[in-house]
Design a protein around this motif. Sequence first.
Motif, PDB file in Angstrom:
ATOM      1  N   ILE A  49      27.452 -23.526  -6.776  1.00 50.32           N
ATOM      2  CA  ILE A  49      26.761 -21.760  -6.809  1.00 50.32           C
ATOM      3  C   ILE A  49      26.176 -21.860  -7.875  1.00 50.32           C
ATOM      4  N   GLN A  50      24.490 -21.792  -7.830  1.00 51.88           N
ATOM      5  CA  GLN A  50      23.318 -21.276  -8.962  1.00 51.88           C
ATOM      6  C   GLN A  50      24.174 -19.604  -9.220  1.00 51.88           C
ATOM      7  N   MET A  51      24.173 -19.285  -9.820  1.00 50.43           N
ATOM      8  CA  MET A  51      24.455 -18.188 -10.392  1.00 50.43           C
ATOM      9  C   MET A  51      23.645 -16.997 -11.062  1.00 50.43           C
ATOM     10  N   GLY A  52      22.986 -18.079 -11.671  1.00 47.74           N
ATOM     11  CA  GLY A  52      21.212 -17.218 -11.899  1.00 47.74           C
ATOM     12  C   GLY A  52      22.748 -16.189 -13.387  1.00 47.74           C
ATOM     13  N   ARG A  53      21.447 -15.336 -13.413  1.00 44.90           N
ATOM     14  CA  ARG A  53      21.635 -13.702 -14.774  1.00 44.90           C
ATOM     15  C   ARG A  53      23.088 -13.276 -14.458  1.00 44.90           C
ATOM     16  N   GLY A  54      23.830 -13.441 -13.545  1.00 39.30           N
ATOM     17  CA  GLY A  54      24.623 -12.483 -13.074  1.00 39.30           C
ATOM     18  C   GLY A  54      26.095 -12.993 -13.927  1.00 39.30           C
ATOM     19  N   SER A  55      26.939 -12.094 -14.210  1.00 36.72           N
ATOM     20  CA  SER A  55      28.183 -11.497 -15.020  1.00 36.72           C
ATOM     21  C   SER A  55      29.596 -12.126 -14.314  1.00 36.72           C
ATOM     22  N   TYR A  56      29.235 -12.514 -13.402  1.00 36.08           N
ATOM     23  CA  TYR A  56      30.919 -13.098 -12.606  1.00 36.08           C
ATOM     24  C   TYR A  56      30.738 -13.979 -12.850  1.00 36.08           C
ATOM     25  N   LEU A  57      32.059 -14.626 -12.710  1.00 31.53           N
ATOM     26  CA  LEU A  57      32.329 -16.249 -12.970  1.00 31.53           C
ATOM     27  C   LEU A  57      32.925 -16.230 -11.651  1.00 31.53           C
ATOM     28  N   PRO A  58      32.484 -17.651 -10.785  1.00 35.54           N
ATOM     29  CA  PRO A  58      33.359 -17.761  -9.843  1.00 35.54           C
ATOM     30  C   PRO A  58      34.988 -18.887 -10.180  1.00 35.54           C
ATOM     31  N   THR A  59      35.918 -18.384  -9.523  1.00 38.01           N
ATOM     32  CA  THR A  59      36.906 -19.711  -9.525  1.00 38.01           C
ATOM     33  C   THR A  59      36.311 -21.408  -9.588  1.00 38.01           C
ATOM     34  N   LYS A  60      36.566 -21.879 -10.533  1.00 42.51           N
ATOM     35  CA  LYS A  60      36.585 -23.528 -10.533  1.00 42.51           C
ATOM     36  C   LYS A  60      37.343 -24.102  -9.758  1.00 42.51           C
ATOM     37  N   SER A  61      37.472 -24.847  -8.757  1.00 43.82           N
ATOM     38  CA  SER A  61      37.997 -26.161  -8.199  1.00 43.82           C
ATOM     39  C   SER A  61      37.691 -27.030  -7.822  1.00 43.82           C
ATOM     40  N   THR A  62      38.821 -27.943  -7.928  1.00 45.42           N
ATOM     41  CA  THR A  62      38.587 -29.513  -8.176  1.00 45.42           C
ATOM     42  C   THR A  62      38.667 -29.613  -6.402  1.00 45.42           C
ATOM     43  N   GLY A  63      39.623 -29.199  -5.807  1.00 38.47           N
ATOM     44  CA  GLY A  63      39.629 -28.965  -4.209  1.00 38.47           C
ATOM     45  C   GLY A  63      40.464 -30.150  -3.516  1.00 38.47           C
ATOM     46  N   ASP A  64      41.695 -31.474  -5.155  1.00 41.29           N
ATOM     47  CA  ASP A  64      42.132 -31.573  -4.955  1.00 41.29           C
ATOM     48  C   ASP A  64      43.741 -31.103  -3.887  1.00 41.29           C
ATOM     49  N   ASP A  65      43.929 -30.330  -3.767  1.00 40.56           N
ATOM     50  CA  ASP A  65      45.295 -29.597  -2.877  1.00 40.56           C
ATOM     51  C   ASP A  65      44.571 -28.990  -1.656  1.00 40.56           C
ATOM     52  N   GLY A  66      43.132 -29.547  -1.045  1.00 42.43           N
ATOM     53  CA  GLY A  66      42.805 -29.256   0.583  1.00 42.43           C
ATOM     54  C   GLY A  66      41.918 -28.803   0.301  1.00 42.43           C
ATOM     55  N   SER A  67      41.633 -27.830  -0.700  1.00 40.55           N
ATOM     56  CA  SER A  67      41.005 -26.070  -0.753  1.00 40.55           C
ATOM     57  C   SER A  67      39.700 -26.854  -1.408  1.00 40.55           C
ATOM     58  N   LEU A  68      38.259 -25.739  -1.114  1.00 39.82           N
ATOM     59  CA  LEU A  68      37.227 -26.418  -1.088  1.00 39.82           C
ATOM     60  C   LEU A  68      37.257 -26.590  -2.651  1.00 39.82           C
ATOM     61  N   ALA A  69      36.476 -27.800  -3.122  1.00 40.95           N
ATOM     62  CA  ALA A  69      35.894 -27.800  -4.653  1.00 40.95           C
ATOM     63  C   ALA A  69      34.972 -27.266  -4.320  1.00 40.95           C
ATOM     64  N   VAL A  70      34.809 -26.546  -5.620  1.00 44.32           N
ATOM     65  CA  VAL A  70      33.999 -24.918  -6.214  1.00 44.32           C
ATOM     66  C   VAL A  70      33.745 -25.163  -7.658  1.00 44.32           C
ATOM     67  N   ASP A  71      32.312 -25.375  -7.937  1.00 46.75           N
ATOM     68  CA  ASP A  71      31.673 -25.477  -8.969  1.00 46.75           C
ATOM     69  C   ASP A  71      30.176 -24.065  -9.017  1.00 46.75           C
ATOM     70  N   TYR A  72      29.928 -24.178 -10.301  1.00 48.00           N
ATOM     71  CA  TYR A  72      28.867 -22.984 -10.297  1.00 48.00           C
ATOM     72  C   TYR A  72      27.718 -23.856 -12.000  1.00 48.00           C
ATOM     73  N   PHE A  73      27.120 -23.230 -11.979  1.00 48.29           N
ATOM     74  CA  PHE A  73      25.756 -23.030 -13.355  1.00 48.29           C
ATOM     75  C   PHE A  73      25.080 -21.773 -13.278  1.00 48.29           C
ATOM     76  N   THR A  74      24.391 -21.769 -14.844  1.00 49.01           N
ATOM     77  CA  THR A  74      23.176 -20.485 -14.581  1.00 49.01           C
ATOM     78  C   THR A  74      21.651 -20.953 -13.546  1.00 49.01           C
ATOM     79  N   PHE A  75      21.159 -21.610 -14.618  1.00 49.24           N
ATOM     80  CA  PHE A  75      19.996 -22.479 -14.294  1.00 49.24           C
ATOM     81  C   PHE A  75      19.993 -23.673 -14.236  1.00 49.24           C
TER      82      PHE A  75
END
Length: 178
Positions: A49-75
Motif C-alpha cells: 500500500i502506497q498511502m500518501g499523506r494519509g494518517s491511517y496506518l495499515p496493519t503490517k503482516s509477514t503472511g507467515d500464518d497463511g494470511s496476506l502479507a501486508v506492507d506499506y510506504f508513504t511516497f
Amino acid sequence: MGESLDGVKGKRVVFVTVGTTRFDALVKVVDSQEVKDELLRRGYTNLLIQMGRGSYLPTKSTGDDGSLAVDYFTFSSSIVEHLKSASLVISHAGSGSIFETMRFGKPLIVVVNEDLMDNHQSELAEELAERKHLYCARPPTLHLTIASMDLKSLVPYSPGDATPVAKLINRFLGFPED
C-alpha cells in the motif's frame, strides 16, 4: 491459481496507490479483514500500500500464518517498478495513476474518493469502466468488486494518436507546422 509449474505458490502482489493525496478511506478498506480475505481467496499473496499523506496506518503482516502479507510506504520517487510487478492494482481515481497502470496492461480497480466535492475523477473512472478497461468501486463496495471481478473480461487500453490535437494547438498558438 498462483502456482508455478513445480507446484510452489508464486507471489501475486496487489499494489494499492493513493498518489500524492490523502485517501484514508481507501487505505482503511484495503486493510479491512473483509477485503484481505477476498484478495487471499482470489489467490493474491501480498498487499503493498502506497498511502500518501494519509494518517491511517495499515496493519503490517509477514503472511507467515497463511494470511496476506501486508506492507506499506508513504511516497516513492517512482512507483513504476511496483506497477510492473503487480498482479492487480487498486488505485485512487487520479488520471495519471489510471493511465500509467493501463499503459503497463495491469488489471485495475479504481476506487473513487467520495469525500471530494467536485469529483471530476469519478467521471473518468466510470467512463473507462463502462468501456471495460478497468473496474470502478467506492470504498464500501470494494470487497464486492474484488469478489465479482473477471479480469479476463477487461479490454486492453490503446492510447489514441495525439498528433492531430497537438497540430491544432500549435496552429492556434501560431507555431509553424513541421
